[in-house]
Enzyme design. Sequence first.
Site, PDB file in Angstrom:
ATOM      1  N   HIS A 235       0.861  -1.197   0.000  1.00 18.10           N
ATOM      2  CA  HIS A 235       0.000   0.000   0.000  1.00 18.10           C
ATOM      3  C   HIS A 235       0.895   1.245   0.000  1.00 18.10           C
ATOM      4  O   HIS A 235       1.607   1.469  -0.967  1.00 18.10           O
ATOM      5  CB  HIS A 235      -0.938  -0.087   1.212  1.00 18.10           C
ATOM      6  CG  HIS A 235      -2.041   0.923   1.250  1.00 18.10           C
ATOM      7  ND1 HIS A 235      -2.372   1.751   0.216  1.00 18.10           N
ATOM      8  CD2 HIS A 235      -2.934   1.232   2.231  1.00 18.10           C
ATOM      9  CE1 HIS A 235      -3.400   2.527   0.537  1.00 18.10           C
ATOM     10  NE2 HIS A 235      -3.769   2.231   1.765  1.00 18.10           N
ATOM     11  N   HIS A 274      -2.892  -2.500  -9.639  1.00 18.96           N
ATOM     12  CA  HIS A 274      -3.821  -1.784  -8.767  1.00 18.96           C
ATOM     13  C   HIS A 274      -5.082  -2.618  -8.659  1.00 18.96           C
ATOM     14  O   HIS A 274      -5.517  -3.232  -9.620  1.00 18.96           O
ATOM     15  CB  HIS A 274      -4.165  -0.402  -9.338  1.00 18.96           C
ATOM     16  CG  HIS A 274      -4.754   0.511  -8.315  1.00 18.96           C
ATOM     17  ND1 HIS A 274      -6.075   0.480  -7.974  1.00 18.96           N
ATOM     18  CD2 HIS A 274      -4.179   1.438  -7.532  1.00 18.96           C
ATOM     19  CE1 HIS A 274      -6.303   1.380  -7.043  1.00 18.96           C
ATOM     20  NE2 HIS A 274      -5.177   1.988  -6.748  1.00 18.96           N
ATOM     21  N   ASP A 330       2.941   5.115  -7.430  1.00 23.69           N
ATOM     22  CA  ASP A 330       4.096   5.017  -6.536  1.00 23.69           C
ATOM     23  C   ASP A 330       5.449   5.251  -7.162  1.00 23.69           C
ATOM     24  O   ASP A 330       6.467   5.139  -6.480  1.00 23.69           O
ATOM     25  CB  ASP A 330       4.022   3.693  -5.777  1.00 23.69           C
ATOM     26  CG  ASP A 330       2.874   3.792  -4.770  1.00 23.69           C
ATOM     27  OD1 ASP A 330       1.894   3.057  -4.897  1.00 23.69           O
ATOM     28  OD2 ASP A 330       2.957   4.702  -3.918  1.00 23.69           O
TER      29      ASP A 330
END
Length: 396
Positions: A235, A274, A330
């Site tokens: 996460h 995702h 990210d």
Amino acid sequence: MAASRAPGEREENETEKGLRVSDKGYLNTAVMRSTITFIDGDAGAYLLLYGALPSADQLTQFQNEVMHHGTVHADAEHFCRSFRYDAHPMAILTSAFAYLGSYYSEANPSLQGQNIYTRGDKASLALMDKQIYRLLGKATTLAAMAYRVRQGRDFVTPPTNLSYTGSFLYQMDHLGEENYVPNPVLEKALDTLFLLHADHELNASSTTVLQTGSSLVDPYSAIAAGCASLYGPLHGGANEAVIRMLISIGKPDNVPAFLEDVKQRRKVLSGFGHRVYKTSDPRSFIVRKTADEVFKITGKDELLETAMALHAAAMKDEYFIKRKLAPNVDFCGLIYRAMGFPLDFFPVLFAVPRVVGWLAHWRQMMLQEGGVKIWRPRQIYVGEGKRDYVPLSQRT
Ligand code: SDX
């Protein structure tokens, strides 16, 4: 976006500024890009919390309230100082949020009564807003303290005359120079990244905040729980994992061998995939645009070539295409690295902006029709059927 609408109620397929909201509830990519350019993080935070963009007066009052609550009590400083120099900053931040909960007893439904937030009257709304301002104002201060504990440096009183990200950058790197002015490009880049990370529907950490908050624990403890969930490498810890992955790959020539390891499940491709986005994460386009602006100031990162080679190879490889794996938000770790943040501090840069999204969900739950219902998922038992008891002496 969480707001003061009743749960499940869908606004028209338009938001405040006539933004088209795709039927999945996310701003579509094109609109997301234009959105980011014309609202800043403070207005975005207000929109998440209260469901509408603020007027000039509302924005000024909101900013003043949040910045006014930037300081923490000396006890909280002692608490943060008690961590080892090499404690992970997310462990410090998670604990510090819970510490605040022990401090503000007037905010604790267990001590003051279950309905202190759920009455919906002026007093309970004001009490709720005060915890929101405190948590937003202190999030950057606690983060900067977690950074400075590690360096054995004194803490810095948060300035109130800078922007939210400007004050954060000041506390992170205050070297004592007078009239510090953060680099406006880096300040705006951080504001854009904070806005991108502010909320994202019911991700693991937001769900954790709601699950925890549904027991009517104080909001500081609920936020600490969300922080703990975000800490994980699947996460919020992924932005740190992306850089560790790129460092381990090294040169672009090593990308094919790395991807082979991923296909054999010996390694994970951090920064890809995702649970919801199966084509591309619309935020990744804005991350890339922001990276270009930041690299003009900081210079390019040598890992960028490797990241580009990885992206190009994965996006044309059947294994990843079949699994619908595309870059997610990210890779912003490359920007944080270029801005000089320490590697294990990256998840903190995700947690700080996500506090407003967590609080927006929490506020909506407190105000929902019929009051707060504790979250209690049921499970489907798939274990063994009936078995006779075997005494210990006969168990082998
Ligand atoms: C965030 O929910 C949110 O909104 C989260 C977030 C937010 O703003 O809050 O968007 C932020 O957390 C983004 C994600 C950051 N995490 C990472 O980058 C870590 C790497 N990503 C993976 O761990 C993974 O993609 C997840 C955790 C993000 C999603 O995992 P899922 O839902 O289990 O993935 P999936 O069901 O779509 O997987 C389908 C297949 C599986 O293979 P098979 O078992 O079917 O053969 O793809 C594989 C998965 O094993 N897979 C990957 C992979 N991600 C999924 N294989 C290699 N590398 C990956 N990154």
